[in-house]
Scaffold this motif. Structure first.
Motif, PDB file in Angstrom:
ATOM      1  N   ILE A  17       0.704  -1.259   0.002  1.00 14.55           N
ATOM      2  CA  ILE A  17      -0.010  -0.009   0.201  1.00 14.55           C
ATOM      3  C   ILE A  17       0.878   1.098  -0.013  1.00 14.55           C
ATOM      4  N   ALA A  18       1.001   2.054  -0.852  1.00 13.51           N
ATOM      5  CA  ALA A  18       1.610   3.087  -1.130  1.00 13.51           C
ATOM      6  C   ALA A  18       1.247   4.280  -0.265  1.00 13.51           C
ATOM      7  N   VAL A  19       2.147   5.018   0.435  1.00 15.12           N
ATOM      8  CA  VAL A  19       1.782   6.254   1.300  1.00 15.12           C
ATOM      9  C   VAL A  19       2.390   7.204   0.332  1.00 15.12           C
ATOM     10  N   PRO A  20       1.390   8.111  -0.059  1.00 12.79           N
ATOM     11  CA  PRO A  20       1.560   9.187  -1.050  1.00 12.79           C
ATOM     12  C   PRO A  20       2.591  10.464  -0.357  1.00 12.79           C
ATOM     13  N   GLY A  21       3.245  11.044  -0.929  1.00 10.05           N
ATOM     14  CA  GLY A  21       4.261  11.925  -0.454  1.00 10.05           C
ATOM     15  C   GLY A  21       5.340  11.572   0.376  1.00 10.05           C
ATOM     16  N   SER A  22       5.853  12.716   1.224  1.00 12.46           N
ATOM     17  CA  SER A  22       6.962  12.218   2.260  1.00 12.46           C
ATOM     18  C   SER A  22       6.530  12.642   3.708  1.00 12.46           C
ATOM     19  N   LEU A  23       7.169  12.095   4.605  1.00 10.23           N
ATOM     20  CA  LEU A  23       7.027  12.044   6.083  1.00 10.23           C
ATOM     21  C   LEU A  23       8.230  12.723   6.704  1.00 10.23           C
ATOM     22  N   GLU A  24       7.964  14.018   7.311  1.00 12.31           N
ATOM     23  CA  GLU A  24       8.974  14.508   7.979  1.00 12.31           C
ATOM     24  C   GLU A  24       9.077  14.032   9.489  1.00 12.31           C
ATOM     25  N   PRO A  25      10.374  14.219  10.018  1.00 11.53           N
ATOM     26  CA  PRO A  25      10.588  13.672  11.270  1.00 11.53           C
ATOM     27  C   PRO A  25       9.337  13.981  12.506  1.00 11.53           C
ATOM     28  N   GLY A  26       9.003  13.227  13.021  1.00 10.37           N
ATOM     29  CA  GLY A  26       7.861  13.235  14.238  1.00 10.37           C
ATOM     30  C   GLY A  26       6.627  13.396  13.574  1.00 10.37           C
ATOM     31  N   ALA A  27       6.379  13.194  12.182  1.00 11.27           N
ATOM     32  CA  ALA A  27       5.080  13.440  11.640  1.00 11.27           C
ATOM     33  C   ALA A  27       4.548  12.051  11.708  1.00 11.27           C
ATOM     34  N   SER A  28       3.085  11.898  11.525  1.00 10.65           N
ATOM     35  CA  SER A  28       2.237  10.666  11.250  1.00 10.65           C
ATOM     36  C   SER A  28       1.684  10.873  10.176  1.00 10.65           C
ATOM     37  N   VAL A  29       0.968   9.712   9.504  1.00 13.88           N
ATOM     38  CA  VAL A  29      -0.018   9.700   8.521  1.00 13.88           C
ATOM     39  C   VAL A  29      -0.776   8.427   8.799  1.00 13.88           C
ATOM     40  N   GLU A  30      -2.026   8.622   8.393  1.00 12.89           N
ATOM     41  CA  GLU A  30      -2.808   7.479   8.651  1.00 12.89           C
ATOM     42  C   GLU A  30      -3.110   6.804   7.103  1.00 12.89           C
ATOM     43  N   VAL A  31      -2.764   5.529   6.865  1.00 12.00           N
ATOM     44  CA  VAL A  31      -2.714   4.641   5.659  1.00 12.00           C
ATOM     45  C   VAL A  31      -4.205   4.421   5.226  1.00 12.00           C
ATOM     46  N   GLN A  32      -4.424   4.675   3.933  1.00 16.59           N
ATOM     47  CA  GLN A  32      -5.690   4.280   3.416  1.00 16.59           C
ATOM     48  C   GLN A  32      -6.028   2.670   3.132  1.00 16.59           C
ATOM     49  N   VAL A  33      -6.653   2.108   4.064  1.00 18.71           N
ATOM     50  CA  VAL A  33      -6.477   0.511   3.884  1.00 18.71           C
ATOM     51  C   VAL A  33      -7.693   0.478   2.648  1.00 18.71           C
ATOM     52  N   PRO A  34      -7.165  -0.627   1.678  1.00 18.43           N
ATOM     53  CA  PRO A  34      -8.150  -0.716   0.506  1.00 18.43           C
ATOM     54  C   PRO A  34      -9.299  -1.607   0.625  1.00 18.43           C
ATOM     55  N   GLN A  35      -9.162  -2.483   1.803  1.00 15.19           N
ATOM     56  CA  GLN A  35     -10.365  -3.123   2.177  1.00 15.19           C
ATOM     57  C   GLN A  35     -10.115  -3.773   3.491  1.00 15.19           C
ATOM     58  N   PRO A  36     -11.462  -4.042   4.107  1.00 19.24           N
ATOM     59  CA  PRO A  36     -11.405  -4.637   5.565  1.00 19.24           C
ATOM     60  C   PRO A  36     -11.180  -6.054   5.033  1.00 19.24           C
ATOM     61  N   TYR A  37     -10.771  -6.711   6.119  1.00 15.73           N
ATOM     62  CA  TYR A  37     -10.437  -8.250   6.407  1.00 15.73           C
ATOM     63  C   TYR A  37     -11.786  -8.969   6.328  1.00 15.73           C
ATOM     64  N   ARG A  38     -12.150  -9.972   5.642  1.00 18.27           N
ATOM     65  CA  ARG A  38     -13.183 -10.983   5.923  1.00 18.27           C
ATOM     66  C   ARG A  38     -12.855 -12.164   6.548  1.00 18.27           C
ATOM     67  N   LEU A  39     -13.576 -12.345   7.593  1.00 22.24           N
ATOM     68  CA  LEU A  39     -13.446 -13.613   8.412  1.00 22.24           C
ATOM     69  C   LEU A  39     -13.639 -15.115   7.665  1.00 22.24           C
ATOM     70  N   THR A  40     -13.046 -15.921   7.730  1.00 20.22           N
ATOM     71  CA  THR A  40     -13.107 -17.306   7.296  1.00 20.22           C
ATOM     72  C   THR A  40     -13.506 -18.055   8.427  1.00 20.22           C
ATOM     73  N   GLN A  41     -13.907 -19.425   7.952  1.00 15.77           N
ATOM     74  CA  GLN A  41     -14.594 -19.989   9.173  1.00 15.77           C
ATOM     75  C   GLN A  41     -13.246 -20.672   9.915  1.00 15.77           C
ATOM     76  N   ALA A  42     -12.117 -20.908   9.363  1.00  9.45           N
ATOM     77  CA  ALA A  42     -10.907 -21.229  10.023  1.00  9.45           C
ATOM     78  C   ALA A  42     -10.597 -20.315  11.238  1.00  9.45           C
ATOM     79  N   ASP A  43     -10.818 -19.061  10.867  1.00  9.27           N
ATOM     80  CA  ASP A  43     -10.489 -18.048  11.984  1.00  9.27           C
ATOM     81  C   ASP A  43     -11.389 -17.994  13.329  1.00  9.27           C
ATOM     82  N   ILE A  44     -12.706 -18.268  12.808  1.00 15.23           N
ATOM     83  CA  ILE A  44     -13.625 -18.582  13.954  1.00 15.23           C
ATOM     84  C   ILE A  44     -13.530 -19.883  14.860  1.00 15.23           C
ATOM     85  N   ASP A  45     -13.001 -20.933  14.010  1.00 17.63           N
ATOM     86  CA  ASP A  45     -12.556 -22.169  14.859  1.00 17.63           C
ATOM     87  C   ASP A  45     -11.288 -21.805  15.541  1.00 17.63           C
ATOM     88  N   LYS A  46     -10.547 -20.949  15.139  1.00 14.74           N
ATOM     89  CA  LYS A  46      -9.118 -20.634  16.001  1.00 14.74           C
ATOM     90  C   LYS A  46      -9.550 -19.684  17.105  1.00 14.74           C
TER      91      LYS A  46
END
Length: 213
Positions: A39-68
């Motif tokens: 996931i590309a983060v546009p631009g640059s990041l100066e010292p001490g600065a933060s940026v929230e990354v745009q997540v393209p999609q949520p994670y979809r649970l599988t049955q194996a996840d629930i069993d775990k």
């Protein structure tokens, strides 16, 4: 997480912070659970600065996840200094650690059992019970929870002294198992021969229990 069924979502947030003393550019986050490519983060990041990354999609649970009972996720961020040096870090619960993000999932196991009995009027007296006639029983086990069930057993003391072990069978949430329909090899173990005592009593009463792991 917004639920505990396969297909429900976990929505992750990713924040990248420049904890060093040089500007960083060409920043990307790799999280194989959320994106097939970094996931590309546009631009640059100066010292001490933060940026929230745009997540393209949520994670979809599988049955194996629930069993775990949980989902574990970790991401890696990479950036470059003005001199071309690569800087990388593994995600954590805080800036100072690399602890994976663990999301617990609620497990609600459940199993129902429905049984029916059919008297087979095969004797010489029509519509009247006779000693030696049979009752054919059928059972439907249904997974009413959200966790896959294995180690299934059916206990019916009138039909079998010990539990009938359903070897090699697993039952996914919402799925049903019909006996003996789905396991015809059990047909002979799910029948009952009527006795004179049963006829004198006017009924045959049977209890049964199903269990799984």
């Amino acid at each position: 997480a917004d639920g505990t069924a396969a297909g429900d979502r976990i929505v992750y947030s990713l924040t990248v912070t420049n904890t060093g003393t040089q500007s960083l550019s060409e920043i990307s986050v790799t999280d194989v659970m959320l994106s097939d490519t970094p996931i590309a983060v546009p631009g640059s990041l100066e010292p001490g600065a933060s940026v929230e990354v745009q997540v393209p999609q949520p994670y979809r649970l599988t049955q194996a996840d629930i069993d775990k009972g949980q989902v574990e996720n970790k991401a890696t961020v990479t950036g470059f200094t003005p001199g071309g040096d690569e800087v990388t870090d593994l995600s954590g619960s805080t800036i100072s650690n690399d602890t994976p993000t663990v999301t617990p999932l609620t497990q609600t196991p459940g199993l129902s059992l429905v049984k029916t009995g059919v008297w087979n009027d095969a004797g010489s007296l029509s519509a009247a019970a006779e000693q030696g006639e049979t009752i054919t029983y059928s059972f439907v086990l249904k997974n009413t929870g959200n966790v896959t069930l294995t180690g299934l057993e059916l206990s019916a003391p009138l039909l079998s002294e010990g539990p009938i072990v359903l070897s090699g069978v697993s039952l996914a949430p919402g799925k049903s198992l019909s006996l003996p329909g789905d396991m015809p090899e059990l047909t002979s173990r799910l029948g009952y021969v009527v006795t004179q005592e049963d006829i004198n009593r006017g009924e045959v009463r049977i209890s049964a229990t199903a269990k799984g792991k």
